[in-house]
Enzyme design. Structure first.
Site, PDB file in Angstrom:
ATOM      1  N   GLU A  43       0.661  -1.120   0.075  1.00 41.85           N
ATOM      2  CA  GLU A  43      -0.049  -0.044   0.026  1.00 41.85           C
ATOM      3  C   GLU A  43       0.796   1.299  -0.013  1.00 41.85           C
ATOM      4  O   GLU A  43       2.072   1.259   0.272  1.00 41.85           O
ATOM      5  CB  GLU A  43      -1.040  -0.015   1.274  1.00 41.85           C
ATOM      6  CG  GLU A  43      -0.235   0.114   2.602  1.00 41.85           C
ATOM      7  CD  GLU A  43      -1.069   0.770   3.738  1.00 41.85           C
ATOM      8  OE1 GLU A  43      -1.691   1.944   3.214  1.00 41.85           O
ATOM      9  OE2 GLU A  43      -1.096   0.381   4.733  1.00 41.85           O
ATOM     10  N   LYS A  61      -3.162  -1.115  15.639  1.00 40.40           N
ATOM     11  CA  LYS A  61      -2.371  -0.394  16.715  1.00 40.40           C
ATOM     12  C   LYS A  61      -3.369  -0.461  17.938  1.00 40.40           C
ATOM     13  O   LYS A  61      -4.667  -0.329  17.916  1.00 40.40           O
ATOM     14  CB  LYS A  61      -2.380   1.266  16.291  1.00 40.40           C
ATOM     15  CG  LYS A  61      -1.061   1.465  15.466  1.00 40.40           C
ATOM     16  CD  LYS A  61      -0.928   2.900  15.066  1.00 40.40           C
ATOM     17  CE  LYS A  61      -2.067   3.451  14.380  1.00 40.40           C
ATOM     18  NZ  LYS A  61      -2.624   2.615  13.375  1.00 40.40           N
TER      19      LYS A  61
END
Ligand code: PSU
Ligand code: MN
Length: 301
Positions: free
Chosen positions: A25, A160
Site C-alpha cells: 500500500e 494499533k
C-alpha cells in the site's frame, strides 16, 4: 477518463504467467512515515518481496490512473515531501479516478485494487479497525468491511493499540474474516507483540498459511487476515508505548481530530514523541510482513 488499471509491465507479465505477486500500500508511505524515511522503506519493501521470490506491486492512484506497480519515479512522487496526496479508501477510488486526482491507497483501497488486478496477497503494517468510543462516534475503518468482500490475504501486525482490539476482532468475526496468528496464539498489537486477545487459528509456516487460504477461498468470498507480530528485537518498550498512547489520545481529543485524520495524527505523535523509536519499529514490522507475504504468495502459486 479510463477506469482501466494501469499495470506495471513486470506485474502484468508475472500475473499472466502465474508467478507470485505481492501488493503493497501507499498510505503507509505518504501518511504513515515521514518524508525522507518513507522512500527508503518503499525501496526496501520491494527488495524484500523480490528476495522472497515474488514481484512487488505498490499501488496508488496517480492523475486519475489506478497504478498497480509504481515505477521508481512514481514511488518518488508518492514519497516526496509535500506531495499532498489524498488518503484513498475504497469509497474514494471512484471520485479520485473520475476527477483525475492523485492519492495514496489505504488497506481498503489497496485490497480492492489488488483484487481487481488479480493479486491475492498484500502486505502492510497495521490494519484499520474499530476506534475506541466507536459506540458513539461510529468510527470503524472501512478496512474491515472491505476484507469481508474481497478475497485478499492481508499480512499485517494486527492493529494499533489506539484501537478497540476486542471490538475489531468481533467485527472481523461478523464479517467471516479468519484471523490467523503466524507463530503466535495472540493477536499482535502493532508496536507490541501481544495484545492479550487470542487469535482463532495459528499457523507455523507459509505452507500452512497457504493451505488455510486456499481452503478458505473454496467456501467464502472474504479475505484472510494473517497476523505477524513485530520481530522481538524491534518491539517497543511497553512503558514508553503506553505513555505515548495516552498522550496521543489526549492530543486527538484536545484538537478535535476526527475521521481519516485520526490514524496519521496519532502515528505522527508516536514518531516525534518517541524520538524516532516508533519509526524503527514500524519499519521493522512492515519489512517482516513483506517477507512473510512473499513466502505465502510463493506457497500459493
Ligand atoms: N496503521 C498504521 N499505519 C498506517 C495505517 C494504519 O499503523 O499508515 C493506514 C492504513 O493505510 C490503513 C489506514 O488502511 O491507515 C486506516 O485508516 P482509517 O482508520 O482512517 O480507516
Ligand atoms: Mn475512520
Amino acid at each position: 477518463m479510463t477506469t482501466q488499471l494501469s499495470l506495471h509491465p513486470e506485474v502484468a507479465s508475472a500475473l499472466r504467467d502465474g508467478h507470485p505477486v505481492v501488493a503493497l500500500e501507499s498510505t503507509i508511505l505518504s501518511h504513515g512515515l515521514p518524508p525522507g524515511r518513507n522512500l527508503d522503506v518503499a525501496h526496501r519493501l520491494e527488495q524484500v518481496v523480490r528476495e522472497g521470490g515474488a514481484v512487488p506491486a505498490t499501488i496508488a492512484v496517480l492523475d486519475g490512473r489506478p497504478v498497480i506497480g509504481l515505477s521508481p519515479a512514481e514511488l518518488e512522487r508518492v514519497c516526496a515531501p509535500g506531495a499532498g496526496l489524498d488518503k484513498l479508501s475504497l469509497r474514494d477510488l471512484g471520485p479520485a479516478v473520475g476527477l483525475g486526482r492523485s492519492g495514496a491507497t489505504t488497506v481498503a483501497g489497496t485490497s480492492a485494487l489488488a483484487a481487481a488486478a488479480g493479486i491475492g496477497v498484500f502486505a502492510t503494517g497495521g490494519l484499520g479497525g474499530v476506534h475506541l468510543g466507536a459506540a458513539l462516534s461510529w468510527d470503524v475503518s472501512a478496512d474491515l468491511g472491505v476484507l469481508a468482500k474481497v478475497p485478499t490475504v492481508v499480512v499485517c501486525s494486527g492493529v494499533k493499540s489506539v484501537l478497540d482490539i476486542a471490538a475489531t476482532l468481533e467485527v472481523l468475526e461478523t464479517n467471516s474474516v479468519p484471523v490467523l496468528g503466524y507463530r503466535t496464539d495472540e493477536f499482535p498489537a502493532f508496536y507490541l507483540r501481544s495484545s492479550g486477545h487470542p487469535v482463532g487459528w495459528r499457523v507455523d509456516d507459509a505452507k500452512q498459511a497457504a493451505a488455510v487460504i486456499a481452503a478458505h477461498r473454496a467456501y467464502a468470498p472474504s479475505g484472510v487476515l494473517l497476523t505477524n507480530p513485530i520481530p522481538e528485537q524491534s518491539e517497543m518498550d511497553k512503558a514508553l508505548h503506553d505513555r505515548l498512547l495516552e498522550e496521543g489520545l489526549n492530543l486527538l481529543r484536545d484538537n478535535n481530530v476526527h475521521g481519516s485524520d485520526v490514524t496519521p495524527v496519532l502515528l505522527e505523535h508516536f514518531h516525534t514523541a518517541s524520538g524516532g523509536a516508533s519509526i524503527d519499529a514500524n519499519e521493522a514490522l512492515v519489512l517482516s510482513n513483506a517477507k512473510l507475504a512473499a513466502e505465502v504468495a510463493v506457497a500459493l502459486s
